[in-house]
Design an enzyme around this catalytic site. Sequence first.
Site, PDB file in Angstrom:
ATOM      1  N   SER A   3       1.779  -9.679  -0.612  1.00  0.00           N
ATOM      2  CA  SER A   3       1.430  -8.248  -0.572  1.00  0.00           C
ATOM      3  C   SER A   3       1.606  -7.600   0.888  1.00  0.00           C
ATOM      4  O   SER A   3       1.786  -6.340   1.120  1.00  0.00           O
ATOM      5  CB  SER A   3      -0.058  -7.804  -1.088  1.00  0.00           C
TER       6      SER A   3
ATOM      7  N   GLU B 287     -10.297   5.740   2.755  1.00  0.00           N
ATOM      8  CA  GLU B 287     -10.782   4.661   3.630  1.00  0.00           C
ATOM      9  C   GLU B 287      -9.800   3.675   3.677  1.00  0.00           C
ATOM     10  O   GLU B 287      -8.835   3.479   3.187  1.00  0.00           O
ATOM     11  CB  GLU B 287     -11.814   4.088   2.403  1.00  0.00           C
TER      12      GLU B 287
ATOM     13  N   LYS C 256       0.807  -1.169   0.026  1.00  0.00           N
ATOM     14  CA  LYS C 256       0.025   0.069  -0.032  1.00  0.00           C
ATOM     15  C   LYS C 256       0.900   1.293   0.039  1.00  0.00           C
ATOM     16  O   LYS C 256       0.545   2.221  -0.563  1.00  0.00           O
ATOM     17  CB  LYS C 256      -0.870   0.138   1.204  1.00  0.00           C
TER      18      LYS C 256
HETATM   19  C1  LIG Z   1      -1.754  -6.857   2.525  1.00  0.00           C
HETATM   20  C2  LIG Z   1      -2.621  -6.520   1.674  1.00  0.00           C
HETATM   21  N1  LIG Z   1      -2.829  -7.412   0.436  1.00  0.00           N
HETATM   22  C3  LIG Z   1      -3.944  -7.106  -0.370  1.00  0.00           C
HETATM   23  C4  LIG Z   1      -4.939  -6.119  -0.079  1.00  0.00           C
HETATM   24  C5  LIG Z   1      -6.118  -6.169  -1.049  1.00  0.00           C
HETATM   25  O1  LIG Z   1      -5.889  -4.856  -1.818  1.00  0.00           O
HETATM   26  P1  LIG Z   1      -5.603  -4.849  -3.432  1.00  0.00           P
HETATM   27  O2  LIG Z   1      -6.418  -5.859  -4.082  1.00  0.00           O
HETATM   28  O3  LIG Z   1      -5.888  -3.628  -3.928  1.00  0.00           O
HETATM   29  O4  LIG Z   1      -4.178  -5.253  -3.515  1.00  0.00           O
HETATM   30  C6  LIG Z   1      -4.982  -5.336   0.905  1.00  0.00           C
HETATM   31  C7  LIG Z   1      -5.876  -4.451   1.500  1.00  0.00           C
HETATM   32  O5  LIG Z   1      -6.047  -3.886   2.320  1.00  0.00           O
HETATM   33  C8  LIG Z   1      -3.887  -5.593   2.084  1.00  0.00           C
HETATM   34  O6  LIG Z   1      -3.753  -5.032   3.248  1.00  0.00           O
END
Ligand SMILES: Cc1ncc(COP(=O)(O)O)c(C=O)c1O
Lengths: 255, 393
Positions: free
Chosen positions: B374, B108, B86
């Site tokens: 992620s 948000e 993020k």
């Molecule tokens: C660690 C992590 N991965 C994935 C996501 C999902 O979001 P996005 O699909 O935009 O990557 C989030 C959302 O809060 C997250 O905190």
Amino acid sequence: MKNRVDEVFRRSGKIFIGYLTCGYPDDETTLEWADRVISAGFEILEIGLPFSDPVADGPVIELASQEALKRGMTPEKYLEIVSEIRKKHPDIPLITMSYYNPIARKGFKYIENLKKSGIDGIIIPDLPLIEGENFYRKINSLGIVTPMLIPPTIKGEYFKKLVKASSGFIYAVTRTGTTGARDEIPPEGIELFRRLKRETNKPVAAGFGISRPQQLTSIKNLVDGFIIGSALIKKLEEGEDIKNWLNWIKEGIKD
Amino acid sequence: MFRLKRYYGSFGGVYIPELFIPILEELESAFIRAKRDSEFLKRYRKLLKEYAGRPTPLTYAPRLSKIIGAKIYLKREDLAHTGAHKINNTIGQALLAEYMGKRRIIAETGAGQHGVATATAAAHIGLECEIFMGSEDVKRQRLNVLRMELLGAKVVPVNKGSGTLKDAINEALREWAENVTTTYYLLGSVVGPHPYPAIVKFFQSVIGSETKKQIRKIEGRDPDYVIACVGGGSNAMGIFSAFIRNRNTRLIGVEAAGRGLDSLHSATLNLGTPGYLHGTRSLLLQDKNGQVKKVHSIAPGLDYPGVGPELAHLVYSGRVKASSATDTEVIEAVKVLAESEGIIPALESAHAVAYLLKHRGEFRQEDIVVVNISGRGDKDMETIMEALHEKQS
Ligand SMILES: Cc1ncc(COP(=O)(O)O)c(C=O)c1O
């Protein structure tokens, strides 16, 4: 094709438009409230088709929408309620307020059904002209008017386009933000009404945040009507005499 | 008027009240300028490197590779500052806010990761910051609430609807409408009206461009598979973006099957239908009357009924394959990655790992598979322990 909305704005004096959320607090009461609003002297009735995520609305209408959905309001039931109101009040202009998703989901056939149920106008707060130009034109071809919402942030060419695409009246938004009763009309709101006056002869109605005559003194000579939603729902909830209340507002804006 | 294309196939657009249109045009034009401004880009890259800790490593996972039967690499977004991808987006957009002369940002958050990353970027750059968070998520992600507050942000719990991400976005949009000329809305994923999907993808594409360089250096070629979890789709679009043109790389987006695809879930790419929510035409979990459905995922960051329009288009056109993993499969995946590689992933990211476990044995030994981790799992410890405990009893 004659449209009841156009007819009403030919009258002299300010036109008052009342907003109700369909199915709130329940189906029966919606019908009863519609009667009261109409007999109180509101000249146009706007009826909201509730949506789960009403981002343009403040707390009162948001809550009303949620409550109506919880009680099972659907696009089909909406048609039934509108038809009943139409049967009882053949001359009152009726306007649908709906977010785009429920309407898009049902398809254009639904617009035709709205027409059959007695709807004269449609407002879709999250379908801006830039995306909805063709859709609005198609609605107009059924003889339904489409007032555009014009907030104070809109200027230049797009402002002119919105004015041009508006039919029935122009829904001038007094301020940025959501629906719900507020205090003053801010300077950019007043400036918007001045710009509209210079730009067009189409009727202009002011909406968002209206609840008291004191607010309206600064704009009353610039507009042809007022739209009252959240404050009206509140008054109905409190069981107040709507006729007295509307008269108080009408008296208050007389010179 | 807008200058960039607003649509991806039939998805995208600006389905949002008129009052936002001029603001979105202003945002688009600032984005176009910033993206060509070498000073802006220099500052962004410098912050990514010296502040956020980029590039993040691409880690070979030997023991997991053995379990799965392919060469598994992990893109380590969990090692970026604040513990998730993020931050790439929030630094970029906070700089953009400053570039536009806006001193106040709102956002948000679902998992709290985007909120923390926004509060962090705001603190670093010196902007006022307010975060909207569903009341359910405030409970589930208590630690992240404390982090945001410590970072000087104001956290506003949203006690409406289901008290999750969707409701937080509704409220942030209302607040934005209220103060639209002075406030910058820092959206956290590739969702929302144009130009947000394009902006967020631009700032997240650093994940993909790094991965491409790294895997080519180690293996001398692009991967056979790239796998990422999908909430709104920002980490997925970020890592996919570098490989979309290489048809030999299979791209897989893993959504939350929650309690099962026939029960409560948030698998929009898998089961959604075209609809309009939060400013965009995309796939949407909705009922036959066009009302948005209740969704569920054990991972708060995936708990969203919509999905980014470009990703929806990529799935429609067949370039990206949509898959899903249930809450139970995800908890198992957390355990496996922790025990085999010494990495505790975020519950969101564990959806991508769960895909591997579900499909073990289906890969060829020589297949190169990159999984986007992620984020890290610290924020989820309570939820994970609860789930493991339930399983035992
Ligand atoms: C660690 C992590 N991965 C994935 C996501 C999902 O979001 P996005 O699909 O935009 O990557 C989030 C959302 O809060 C997250 O905190």
